[in-house]
Design an enzyme around this catalytic site. Structure first.
Site, PDB file in Angstrom:
ATOM      1  N   HIS A 423       0.905  -1.402  -0.133  1.00  0.00           N
ATOM      2  CA  HIS A 423       0.011   0.122  -0.432  1.00  0.00           C
ATOM      3  C   HIS A 423       0.555   1.332  -0.010  1.00  0.00           C
ATOM      4  O   HIS A 423       0.460   2.593  -0.521  1.00  0.00           O
ATOM      5  CB  HIS A 423      -0.648   0.059   1.031  1.00  0.00           C
ATOM      6  CG  HIS A 423      -2.150   0.543   1.007  1.00  0.00           C
ATOM      7  ND1 HIS A 423      -2.528   1.759  -0.149  1.00  0.00           N
ATOM      8  CD2 HIS A 423      -3.925  -0.050   0.973  1.00  0.00           C
ATOM      9  CE1 HIS A 423      -3.803   1.564  -0.314  1.00  0.00           C
ATOM     10  NE2 HIS A 423      -4.466   0.658   0.959  1.00  0.00           N
ATOM     11  N   ASP A 427      -2.144   1.301  -5.079  1.00  0.00           N
ATOM     12  CA  ASP A 427      -2.830   2.269  -4.486  1.00  0.00           C
ATOM     13  C   ASP A 427      -4.486   1.435  -4.916  1.00  0.00           C
ATOM     14  O   ASP A 427      -4.017   0.191  -5.569  1.00  0.00           O
ATOM     15  CB  ASP A 427      -3.895   3.646  -4.537  1.00  0.00           C
ATOM     16  CG  ASP A 427      -2.840   5.015  -4.434  1.00  0.00           C
ATOM     17  OD1 ASP A 427      -2.433   4.819  -3.633  1.00  0.00           O
ATOM     18  OD2 ASP A 427      -2.673   5.716  -5.304  1.00  0.00           O
TER      19      ASP A 427
END
Length: 451
Positions: A423, A427
């Site tokens: 992450h 995204d």
């Protein structure tokens, strides 16, 4: 007589120490020149150490799992004549015939377990995996059970018409499920004491009393070699990478039908599984999502996005999970990919994969095949930023539009596709968009062969 100290040579650029994976000798053993001494593991490969002299082993540096510094004494060998002690360790390669690089698997090419005698540090189980040889370890080849209190009389012969026993003894034996013909006794008839002895020592005859525990003896296994490397890498990945996983259902009915047609006309080419076709789809969609085909150096704060797809393929081996890499997968057709998958999987299983075939991946695929389950949350192969996990194909009824309008219920082959991403780099929207693009390609498989 003279003593020769075999020092651990420089076995890799930037390596300061190596782990003892297994000994091939014990103190007191005779070793010939070029004979095997030990397997040593670095971050990149397992290297087999060979003796430059002949003699008797008198000292070993440690036990499997211990770290030995480069240049430190690994083995001391007593020789019959004077030998020249090297001034400094040499690098593995053509200049040093005393060592030979072998595959990364800690059980690569290992055939013989360490010989017994003083200095044995570990016993080896099937496949060469080291087992801790502490006093708590229970041998699987223990001698048959025997106790001096057990009756020594011969059991009644199976051909006898009957066994002498009181009604109470017969009733008890029936309740316990014991065949009286198998009970040893030293008197004219079987007594309760004979049943008690049979219950205590009958396991040697294959008897297990009702409700007896099926538990096996506890076993302590030292985590060393490849297993420890896997543990360290997985812990580092979970510690440093904020994972998130996205799962999507994909209809592979048309893909499976096309795969069957391709296999029917494959000729001498290898049989196609779903994996090569999935890899083709992955390679075709990655150019639009370069943030997924990348490696993140979190210490330098740099993300490298790759133009080529060097696809890691998680493979289960006796030594543990290994990830051989298919180089330039984007340039291969499905049959070339199938051949490379077979070759790399076999090399990993047999411990013959080269170090360069086990590093440098840019994205990884992990599949459990028919054991794939409903969904998985695969762990990223750090420093990569994404890993894709296809799950098991299942058949279920689905609603499908009729050509003339309306809907009908049909049987479809469905698969859940999981993707875990870093992450910090990827995204959630990007990961979901990528899987949706992958889904469109897989559900229209003719596009896999379109220019």
């Amino acid at each position: 007589m003279a003593r020769f100290s075999f020092r651990l040579p420089d076995i890799g650029e930037g390596i300061s120490e190596a782990e003892i994976v297994a000994w091939h000798v014990a103190v007191g053993d005779r070793v010939e020149e070029d004979g095997r001494l030990a397997d040593m593991m670095t971050d990149k490969a397992t290297v087999e150490m060979e003796s430059p002299v002949a003699g008797t082993v008198v000292e070993l540096a440690g036990e499997p799992g211990d770290q030995v510094a480069i240049g430190a004494t690994l083995v001391v060998i007593e020789t019959e004549g004077e030998v020249v002690q090297p001034a400094e360790p040499e690098r593995v390669g053509a200049e040093n015939p005393g060592v030979e690089e072998v595959a990364t698997s800690p059980v690569a090419e290992r055939q013989d377990p360490p010989r017994g005698g003083e200095g044995d540090h570990a016993q080896h189980g099937e496949g060469g995996a080291p087992l801790d040889a502490t006093p708590n370890h229970v041998s699987q080849e223990a001698a048959p059970l025997h106790h001096p209190a057990a009756p020594d009389g011969p059991p009644p012969r199976a051909g006898e018409d009957k066994v002498l026993a009181s009604p109470a003894v017969r009733a008890r034996a029936k309740d316990l499920g014991i065949d009286l013909f198998t009970v040893r006794h030293d008197g004219p008839h079987i007594r309760h004491a004979d049943l008690d002895a049979f219950l205590r020592y009958g396991s040697a005859q294959g008897y297990r009393a009702p409700n007896a525990s099926r538990a096996r003896a506890d076993e302590t296994v030292k985590v060393i070699g490849m297993r420890r490397r896997i543990a360290e890498n997985m812990a580092a990945a979970k510690r440093h990478i904020p994972h998130f996983t996205y799962v999507e259902e994909i209809d592979v009915t048309a893909l499976e039908a096309m795969r069957a047609d391709l296999n029917a006309a494959r000729g001498q080419r290898p049989k196609l599984t779903m994996l090569p076709l999935l890899i083709v789809a992955i390679c075709l969609t990655l150019p639009d999502f370069p943030m997924l085909n990348a490696r993140y150096d979190d210490e330098a704060g740099v993300v490298t996005r790759f133009g080529s797809v060097h696809l890691g393929m998680a493979a289960q081996t006796d030594a543990g999970l290994m990830v051989p890499v298919i180089r330039d997968a984007q340039d291969m057709n499905p049959w070339q990919l199938a051949s490379e998958i077979i070759r790399l999987a076999e090399a990993a299983r047999t411990g013959k994969a080269k170090s360069e075939e086990l590093s440098g991946g840019t994205i990884t695929v992990t599949s459990l095949g028919p054991l794939g389950g409903i969904a998985t949350t695969p762990v990223i192969n750090r420093p990569e930023v994404a890993i894709i996990g296809p799950n098991r194909i299942v058949e279920r009824p689905v609603f499908r539009a009729r050509p003339g309008g309306g809907e009908e219920i049909v049987k479809a082959k469905l698969i859940n596709l999981s993707i875990s991403c870093d992450h910090r780099v990827v995204d959630g929207h990007d990961a979901a968009s990528y899987v949706q693009a992958l889904k469109r390609l897989i559900e229209t498989p003719v596009l896999l062969f379109a220019d």
